[in-house]
Design a protein around this motif. Structure first.
Motif, PDB file in Angstrom:
ATOM      1  N   ALA A  94       6.439   8.567  -9.368  1.00 45.54           N
ATOM      2  CA  ALA A  94       7.519   9.387  -9.208  1.00 45.54           C
ATOM      3  C   ALA A  94       7.018  10.448 -10.202  1.00 45.54           C
ATOM      4  N   ASP A  95       7.161  11.976  -9.620  1.00 50.94           N
ATOM      5  CA  ASP A  95       7.451  13.496  -9.383  1.00 50.94           C
ATOM      6  C   ASP A  95       8.609  13.425 -10.190  1.00 50.94           C
ATOM      7  N   ASN A  96       9.652  12.809  -9.550  1.00 50.22           N
ATOM      8  CA  ASN A  96      11.314  13.117 -10.252  1.00 50.22           C
ATOM      9  C   ASN A  96      11.819  11.709 -10.396  1.00 50.22           C
ATOM     10  N   LEU A  97      12.993  11.272 -10.742  1.00 50.72           N
ATOM     11  CA  LEU A  97      14.036  10.569 -10.785  1.00 50.72           C
ATOM     12  C   LEU A  97      15.251  10.450 -10.645  1.00 50.72           C
ATOM     13  N   LEU A  98      15.703   9.874 -10.255  1.00 45.77           N
ATOM     14  CA  LEU A  98      17.059  10.156  -9.367  1.00 45.77           C
ATOM     15  C   LEU A  98      18.349   8.720 -10.012  1.00 45.77           C
ATOM     16  N   LEU A  99      19.290   9.018 -10.520  1.00 47.61           N
ATOM     17  CA  LEU A  99      19.216   7.268 -11.284  1.00 47.61           C
ATOM     18  C   LEU A  99      20.848   7.546 -10.518  1.00 47.61           C
ATOM     19  N   LYS A 141       7.839   7.119 -13.811  1.00 48.62           N
ATOM     20  CA  LYS A 141       7.211   4.993 -13.870  1.00 48.62           C
ATOM     21  C   LYS A 141       8.268   4.751 -13.520  1.00 48.62           C
ATOM     22  N   VAL A 142       7.899   3.733 -12.316  1.00 50.78           N
ATOM     23  CA  VAL A 142       9.711   2.407 -12.555  1.00 50.78           C
ATOM     24  C   VAL A 142       8.819   1.079 -11.902  1.00 50.78           C
ATOM     25  N   THR A 143       9.198   0.288 -12.527  1.00 48.59           N
ATOM     26  CA  THR A 143       8.636  -1.184 -12.623  1.00 48.59           C
ATOM     27  C   THR A 143       9.172  -1.690 -11.700  1.00 48.59           C
ATOM     28  N   VAL A 144       9.022  -2.252 -10.474  1.00 51.93           N
ATOM     29  CA  VAL A 144      10.464  -3.031  -9.798  1.00 51.93           C
ATOM     30  C   VAL A 144       9.641  -4.574  -9.438  1.00 51.93           C
ATOM     31  N   GLU A 145      10.966  -5.114  -9.448  1.00 52.90           N
ATOM     32  CA  GLU A 145      10.252  -6.340  -9.338  1.00 52.90           C
ATOM     33  C   GLU A 145      10.981  -7.067  -7.888  1.00 52.90           C
ATOM     34  N   LEU A 146      10.082  -8.090  -7.210  1.00 53.63           N
ATOM     35  CA  LEU A 146      10.315  -8.015  -5.803  1.00 53.63           C
ATOM     36  C   LEU A 146      11.568  -9.407  -6.244  1.00 53.63           C
ATOM     37  N   GLU A 204       0.763  -1.338   0.184  1.00 52.06           N
ATOM     38  CA  GLU A 204       0.287  -0.304  -0.057  1.00 52.06           C
ATOM     39  C   GLU A 204       0.755   0.949  -0.086  1.00 52.06           C
ATOM     40  N   ALA A 205       2.322   1.137   0.747  1.00 48.50           N
ATOM     41  CA  ALA A 205       3.222   2.093   0.422  1.00 48.50           C
ATOM     42  C   ALA A 205       3.504   2.397  -0.669  1.00 48.50           C
ATOM     43  N   LEU A 206       4.042   1.246  -1.546  1.00 50.39           N
ATOM     44  CA  LEU A 206       4.090   1.311  -2.919  1.00 50.39           C
ATOM     45  C   LEU A 206       3.368   2.092  -3.781  1.00 50.39           C
ATOM     46  N   ALA A 207       1.798   1.877  -3.148  1.00 51.89           N
ATOM     47  CA  ALA A 207       1.162   2.266  -4.674  1.00 51.89           C
ATOM     48  C   ALA A 207       1.025   3.948  -4.315  1.00 51.89           C
ATOM     49  N   LYS A 208       1.344   5.035  -3.339  1.00 53.72           N
ATOM     50  CA  LYS A 208       1.540   5.628  -3.011  1.00 53.72           C
ATOM     51  C   LYS A 208       2.098   6.814  -4.085  1.00 53.72           C
ATOM     52  N   PRO A 209       2.060   7.430  -4.557  1.00 54.87           N
ATOM     53  CA  PRO A 209       3.028   8.369  -5.573  1.00 54.87           C
ATOM     54  C   PRO A 209       4.367   8.674  -4.217  1.00 54.87           C
TER      55      PRO A 209
END
Length: 690
Positions: free
Chosen positions: A252-257, A237-242, A112-117
């Protein structure tokens, strides 16, 4: 006897209950409820402690019957002494029950935390990524850091590489190698495998402590830390594989790699990560080798050569070009580079320069006794045609990890393949930022952390135009250390700066003479004003000393100011002062001239502005009344008086003393003209300083 015992118990407990009963009888709101001593867990998950000293609830809200109940209790106790004794023994037991909520697994975040932006999602759990997340959290932003564990996490989920730099293993190995005397341990009967397991255990312990601290920081600042494989196909948008294989999208509003870098693997080297390693896979070495070959001439190669030699291994370095020039290309001072090469040689490291490996003969995986055979080609110098070793380490540089940037369509720099960023560390794709090794040189943990801090501040506090070109301190963890900040003499001269350098060996200070006489500290400074523009150190605590040098350069401190500084006695910092004095001695018009001209009115320095030397020549001949071609202090005093305002004879005597190159006690025409050149030089310095 039994009766007496019962009576004693009765008269011991009766007064306590009698007084309690009176209190309850006369308290209108008092009540009491007899309750069981059995503990029932509360509804909350917070730790609770229950103490059942009495089978009664004495809390103000627990009294639910009238005072008559208290009287009944007294009657019951007086009627049966045996029951009182039994009850008293029961009430002496102290039962403590503690309940704790199960701690969440490290690296997990509720669905539920990951579902929030998020305001910011950071990909990469190295120093740059962790610092970016911390900075965003300190700015009050909701942030997620996603990192794919580099090693198998512990049962609690701790990835011991989390938050650590690429060189964490080598630093831990260096520290362990300095503290463990492998020769002594071997002489005591310990086999090499036992020694190596102890070495690895110490390194793992250091890495674990660092990772645990980084996780604690994330928890403290409410940074969500997720162990997962991140993939991006579009900004925001980030897709995470657990770890269990499930996937989830995070917005996310911003991505930092901060995806770091990887060792360069030349196709001609048959890497198997068993006998043939790169600078990352060497971390998995599971035995203590006897013979090690290190290919490369950079920082990593030199560090591992010193480390393995300290561990008692026979070490050979293979350098394709000249070692000194290769080290100078990465920023080392020429004298510091040569000192490092000489130290490697004196420690027993064999170095073949202008040499390459042309052929590998690697035994099968299960064969740990047959050595690796190398065929060598020497472009310059001489050496053996072949070489045998237990371990071959290829430290041939690193390349940025840019796969995710390419998926997003970010532009790359043609030379080196790093990600192209602006002064805010934003890529060519809006709201996508890059820091650390992925943006190229200098590719240091410290620079990555700084870049992350700047990038996050720019994201949430406003962008700035332009690309900042900042200098950073560089540390080389050889034994002893090397560190530098600013320009070398050669680099400054290439930029058209007239400069000089002052040096001090470690034996120049008392602490160095006593504890570590081998070492060098060098200051590079401008001739015109003495301002320090570079600091280079080789020796014990060099990576600590460089920070004072950084302060001197950033604050444009001159060697003349440094000469008047004060440092704690018997410290390495006294080397800065010694190097400043050495630099001053190389100047034609050093501190002694500047101090003397403080006694001369400002108008006198105007005399140095004249461009016609014949005017000085005529003045010299007019004052030289005895036609000897020499002037003494009295004649020089008359010279200055004729120019307008006289100066003291004492000052004139000191001018003669400083100008008198041949030691005759007088000055000739060349020495006389030197005074005016000095005045002009010092005046120019004063004007630039002002």
């Amino acid at each position: 006897v039994a009766l007496r015992a019962r009576c004693v118990r009765f008269f011991f407990f009766f007064p306590r209950f009698f007084l309690l009963s009176l209190e309850m009888l006369f308290a209108p709101s008092a009540s009491m409820a007899l309750k069981s001593t059995k503990y029932r867990a509360p509804d909350t998950a917070a730790p609770q402690t229950v103490s059942a000293k009495l089978p009664v609830d004495l809390s103000p809200t627990g009294f639910c019957t009238a005072g008559v109940g208290a009287a009944c209790l007294v009657v019951g106790l007086t009627a049966n002494a045996r029951r009182i004794g039994r009850d008293s023994r029961r009430t002496r037991t102290h039962q403590v029950v503690t309940t704790r909520a199960a701690a969440p697994r490290i690296g997990s975040v509720p669905e539920e935390a990951l579902a929030k932006p998020y305001a910011l999602v950071v990909i990469g759990g190295g120093p740059a990524g962790v610092n970016a997340a911390m900075t965003a959290a300190l700015l009050g932003q909701r942030v997620l850091i996603v990192d794919n564990p580099k090693v198998q996490p512990t049962s609690a989920g701790l990835d011991i590489s989390f938050g650590g730099p690429t060189g964490l293993w080598s630093k831990a190995l260096r520290d362990t190698a300095k503290r463990l005397d492998t020769k002594t341990l071997t002489s005591m009967g310990l086999d090499k495998q036992t020694i190596w397991q102890q070495v690895r255990s110490n390194c793992i312990k250091l890495a674990t402590q660092n990772a645990a601290y980084q996780v604690e920081r994330c928890n403290e600042y409410r940074v969500n830390y997720l162990q997962a494989i991140a993939d991006v196909s579009e900004p925001g948008k980030v897709t995470v594989e657990l770890p269990d294989g499930t996937k989830q999208d995070v917005t996310a509003d911003n991505l930092l790699l901060a995806t770091g870098s990887a060792p360069m693997r030349l196709g001609s080297v048959p890497f198997d990560d068993v006998r043939i390693f790169d600078s990352d896979t060497i971390n998995g070495l599971d035995f203590l080798p006897e013979n090690v070959v290190v290919a490369g001439s950079g920082i990593i190669a030199c560090e591992y050569a010193e480390i393995f030699r300290t561990l008692g291994c026979n070490v050979t370095m293979i350098v394709r070009s000249d070692a000194n020039s290769a080290l100078r290309r990465i920023g080392l001072d020429r004298d510091v580079a040569q000192a490092l090469i000489d130290r490697l040689s004196s420690d027993g490291v064999t170095m073949f320069q202008g040499c390459e490996v042309t052929e590998f003969d690697v035994p099968p995986y299960e064969d740990r006794t047959t050595p690796v055979r190398l065929k060598l080609s020497h472009k310059s110098g001489s050496g053996p045609e072949s070489l045998e070793c237990d371990v071959f380490l290829a430290a041939m540089g690193r390349r940025p990890n840019v796969k995710l940037f390419e998926r997003l369509g970010c532009e790359l720099v043609k030379k080196g393949g790093a990600v192209k960023v602006d002064g805010n560390f934003q890529t060519t794709v809006p709201h996508v930022y890059a820091v650390g090794d992925s943006v190229g040189a200098p590719s240091l943990a410290s620079t990555g952390e700084y870049q992350a801090h700047v990038a996050v501040e720019r994201i949430f506090q406003g962008h700035k135009d332009g690309n900042e070109k900042l200098q950073f301190p560089v540390g080389v963890w050889t034994i002893p250390e090397i560190s530098y900040y600013g320009l070398t003499l050669e680099k400054a001269q290439e930029e058209g700066i007239e400069c000089e350098e002052g040096s001090a060996s470690y034996s120049s200070c008392l602490r160095g003479r006593v504890f570590a006489p081998e070492g060098l500290l060098k200051l590079v400074f401008r001739i015109e004003d003495g301002v320090i523009i570079g600091v280079h150190v080789w020796g014990t605590d060099a990576c600590e000393l460089v920070h004072l040098g950084m302060h001197l350069v950033e604050n444009k401190t001159s060697i003349f100011e440094l000469m008047g500084s004060i440092f704690t006695a018997v410290t390495y910092h006294e080397l800065f002062k010694a190097a400043a004095f050495d630099g001053n001695s190389k100047l034609e018009f050093g501190m002694q001239w500047r101090s003397l001209f403080e006694q001369i009115p400002t108008d006198w320095s105007q005399a140095g502005e004249a461009e016609d030397p014949e005017e000085y020549k005529a003045m010299f001949e007019e004052i030289d009344q005895d036609r000897s071609g020499e002037l003494d202090a009295d004649e020089l005093h008359r010279c200055f008086a004729k120019l307008g305002n006289p100066i003291s004879k004492k000052t004139c005597a000191n001018l003669v003393r400083l100008s008198d190159v041949d030691g005759s006690g007088t000055i000739d025409w060349e020495e006389f003209s030197r005074i005016f050149r000095a005045m002009k030089s010092v005046k120019g310095t004063r004007l630039q300083t002002a």
